[in-house]
Design a protein around this motif. Sequence first.
Motif, short mmCIF file in Angstrom:
data_model
loop_
_atom_site.label_atom_id
_atom_site.label_comp_id
_atom_site.label_asym_id
_atom_site.label_seq_id
_atom_site.Cartn_x
_atom_site.Cartn_y
_atom_site.Cartn_z
N ALA A 260 37.34 51.15 1.10
CA ALA A 260 37.09 50.57 2.42
C ALA A 260 35.60 50.64 2.76
N GLY A 261 34.96 51.75 2.43
CA GLY A 261 33.54 51.91 2.69
C GLY A 261 32.71 50.89 1.95
N LEU A 262 33.03 50.67 0.68
CA LEU A 262 32.31 49.67 -0.10
C LEU A 262 32.43 48.29 0.51
N ALA A 263 33.63 47.94 0.93
CA ALA A 263 33.84 46.62 1.53
C ALA A 263 33.12 46.51 2.87
N ALA A 264 33.16 47.59 3.66
CA ALA A 264 32.53 47.57 4.99
C ALA A 264 31.02 47.43 4.87
N LEU A 265 30.43 48.06 3.87
CA LEU A 265 28.98 47.93 3.67
C LEU A 265 28.58 46.49 3.41
N ASP A 266 29.49 45.72 2.83
CA ASP A 266 29.21 44.33 2.49
C ASP A 266 29.52 43.38 3.65
N ASP A 267 30.08 43.93 4.74
CA ASP A 267 30.51 43.10 5.86
C ASP A 267 29.46 43.13 6.97
N THR A 268 28.32 42.54 6.71
CA THR A 268 27.23 42.56 7.69
C THR A 268 27.60 41.82 8.97
N GLU A 269 28.43 40.81 8.86
CA GLU A 269 28.82 40.03 10.04
C GLU A 269 29.57 40.92 11.04
#
Length: 355
Positions: A260-269
Amino acid sequence: MEPRDLSTHVPYEAGRGIEETARELGMDPDELVKLSSNENAWGPSPKAVVALRESAATVHAYPKASHADLTAALADRFSVADEQVWLANGGDGALDYLARALLAPGDEVLVSDPGFAYYAMSARFHHGQVNEYPIRKEDDFEQTAAGVLEHYDGERIVYVTSPHNPAGTEMPLEEVTKLADATDEETLVVVDEAYGEFSETPSAVELTHERDDVAVLRTFSKAFGLAGCRLGYAIVPHDWSEAYARVNTPFAASELACRAGLAALDDTEHVERTVEGVRDAREYMYDNLDCPTWESQGNFVLAEVGDGTRVFEAAKQEGVIIRDTSSFGLPECVRITAGTPAMTERAVEVINGAL
């Protein structure tokens, strides 16, 4: 058989939850507005939700690869070495790792009053002694190196919260540098930046590039909306970063949390939408609450309401959960988490009605 003496250990008081308040009031949880725990009112990163679902089938395996991937991603973001990133089960887990690495029995730490209760709790868990320095309301909760050093007496760890909870004030980077310069060689200055994404002030992480006496705490609980995943980290000086292998709880950052952390880091929007929404909510509260407030760099606003417990209870009866700050030593105040426009407007209306 009894536990050791825990009389000096004060239980952590979390903000009231929706479910328990709904049961108490006989209301539907969907009717309540919860602005008491500084959670992300816009929810988790949508990309993190997808990652959680897709990772569910892999939870039989220990999170070795995902842990390494997340450490590398954070190291790249902050321009530090991978080993300087200490992943943990929430920011409080990172505090425990720092205490394990730094404190010998009887060592002293210096914490702010008011401040995050877990600094002192973690130190005491690790047989440390706790001293305090004040952050005064009459000084508008200003944070300076001089204010800390007035109460410093060679403690092993000095904790700074920037932005500060519950006031939202910051210690400027030049003041952190002054503080680290003025403390002993064997003193670590820990800068807690749990709310750092909501601030425009440069992170103290840049100090870890050249110094061995500053560490920074960060979390995925706030701007990234992953409080329930319990994922935080410390960024420590390179000179002693290898201590992590000796003090960490094996695989404390779970497979689901890491993915989840990896995906959240990529979710700049999602982060940008959250930060923009928080700033709008803060401004709305400054402009529309019928009571004094303090300018905040966190995702919350501290308001002086006269009798915080009375206003908290009155708001609760109207289905709005805010934070009574009596446990922070501020019984005359409440803390309101920045919410969506509808949540914030409702909270302001109810609080004004209670004043």
